[in-house]
Write an enzyme that holds these catalytic residues in place. Sequence first.
Site, mmCIF file in Angstrom:
data_model
loop_
_atom_site.group_PDB
_atom_site.id
_atom_site.type_symbol
_atom_site.label_atom_id
_atom_site.label_comp_id
_atom_site.label_asym_id
_atom_site.label_seq_id
_atom_site.Cartn_x
_atom_site.Cartn_y
_atom_site.Cartn_z
ATOM 1 N N ASN A 1 0.817 -1.223 0.000
ATOM 2 C CA ASN A 1 0.000 0.000 0.000
ATOM 3 C C ASN A 1 0.846 1.265 0.000
ATOM 4 O O ASN A 1 1.972 1.239 0.494
ATOM 5 C CB ASN A 1 -0.910 -0.006 1.234
ATOM 6 C CG ASN A 1 -2.102 -0.906 1.063
ATOM 7 O OD1 ASN A 1 -2.714 -0.927 -0.003
ATOM 8 N ND2 ASN A 1 -2.436 -1.661 2.103
ATOM 9 N N CYS B 1 -5.286 -6.136 -4.510
ATOM 10 C CA CYS B 1 -5.886 -5.791 -3.228
ATOM 11 C C CYS B 1 -6.879 -6.896 -2.873
ATOM 12 O O CYS B 1 -7.411 -7.570 -3.762
ATOM 13 C CB CYS B 1 -6.600 -4.438 -3.335
ATOM 14 S SG CYS B 1 -7.384 -3.880 -1.801
ATOM 15 N N TYR C 1 -13.609 1.455 2.964
ATOM 16 C CA TYR C 1 -12.738 2.636 3.006
ATOM 17 C C TYR C 1 -13.499 3.914 2.691
ATOM 18 O O TYR C 1 -13.039 5.011 3.005
ATOM 19 C CB TYR C 1 -11.566 2.479 2.031
ATOM 20 C CG TYR C 1 -10.512 1.518 2.507
ATOM 21 C CD1 TYR C 1 -9.496 1.935 3.361
ATOM 22 C CD2 TYR C 1 -10.548 0.185 2.124
ATOM 23 C CE1 TYR C 1 -8.529 1.048 3.813
ATOM 24 C CE2 TYR C 1 -9.594 -0.717 2.570
ATOM 25 C CZ TYR C 1 -8.586 -0.282 3.416
ATOM 26 O OH TYR C 1 -7.646 -1.159 3.875
#
Length: 421
Positions: free
Chosen positions: A144, A164, A244
């Site tokens: 990340n 991911c 997120y």
Amino acid sequence: MKLAVVGGGSTYTPELIDGFARLRDTLPVEELVLVDPAADRLELVGGLARRIFAKQGHPGRIVTTSDLDAGIADADAVLLQLRVGGQAARDQDETWPLECGCVGQETTGAGGLAKALRTVPVVLDIAERVRRTNPDAWIIDFTNPVGIVTRALLQAGHKAVGLCNVAIGFQRKFATLLGVTPSEVHLDHVGLNHLTWELGVRLGGPDGEDVLPKLLAEHGDAVAGDLRMPRQIVDRLGVVPSYYLRYFYAHDEVVRELGTKPSRAAEVAAMEKQLLEMYGDPALDEKPALLGKRGGAFYSEAAVDLASSLLGAGGPPVQVVNTYNRGTLPFLPDDAVIEVQARVDGTGATPLAVPALDPLFAGLIGHVTAYEDLALEAALRGGRDRVFKALLAHPLVGQFEYAEALTDRLIAHNREHLAWA
């Protein structure tokens, strides 16, 4: 087939090893090299990795080394899962932004920018050494912030695809709720890394029946609960946002919440200490249940699928990955890195067409892409002014006063990792 894992001393690694062991028919690994400068951690993780392979009857050989060049030599694929500065740096990323009333998080906002600035130069150095050693090797980036790091790799001409576990996590969750196998669930997954929405949930293939309305009608409470968002918000959106998106849709609430408890990094550091003690037990020959709380769920399955497709071992033809836009989202540059379904084979990843996006989603994607442009420029060229501009551009910052204060804090906390500071 030889694979190398850079950051192989991570407590994540047994999750990856477990997947390699279980899915050995999909990805027939003959040699797996775990590369990490932390020799003490590497020894513990490597020992458990060998025991997992042995218990599951995997014939492959596991090698551990702190010598990067030796580890990546002749590798068919190199997986990157490193954390520059370790959990201590992550703890700072999650803490000092809160002093300015902004979200403290390791992959987005000011903390995410700090991680990008530390990480991009290191990853590019590793990739260049891979290219010198074996120019045909694929680089799979799980480090990340995946979107920014993958764009840096692609922009430098490397054979790279970003990965991911958000999409595969949704796929597994939705399959359970719908009572079908994961392979039957295909997602209309669109956006940027850690800024995505599931616009459809299709059964049987990319062109199958969209059962998202049914999923939300029958299981909306469960979906919203996992996202930690109100059910009515998910219903009004009519799609499933990545968790997120809570940092954007409930920013102030999240800041208040984060200010009342230890950082996630502190929790993970304590968990890692316990995990490493477990890994040192010579009787342990499987990934412990505690690892499920560490994060990275289903990473191994996603990594096996991607590596097997890139290396011609017969992985799924369509997967969710991070790769160049190439006109897929017409409001973004071709060289923006997006996270969507793509056709993956030995030539790389080619995004599938997506429907026109609601401005509610397209606007935020465009805004964050502009930030990522500036963040990558800051990571490659350095300089206080570039850091400030990236922060000012980020929708989680966006104010002159905040950007100034965050710039000072970012540089102060990361000086040892910034060659220009």
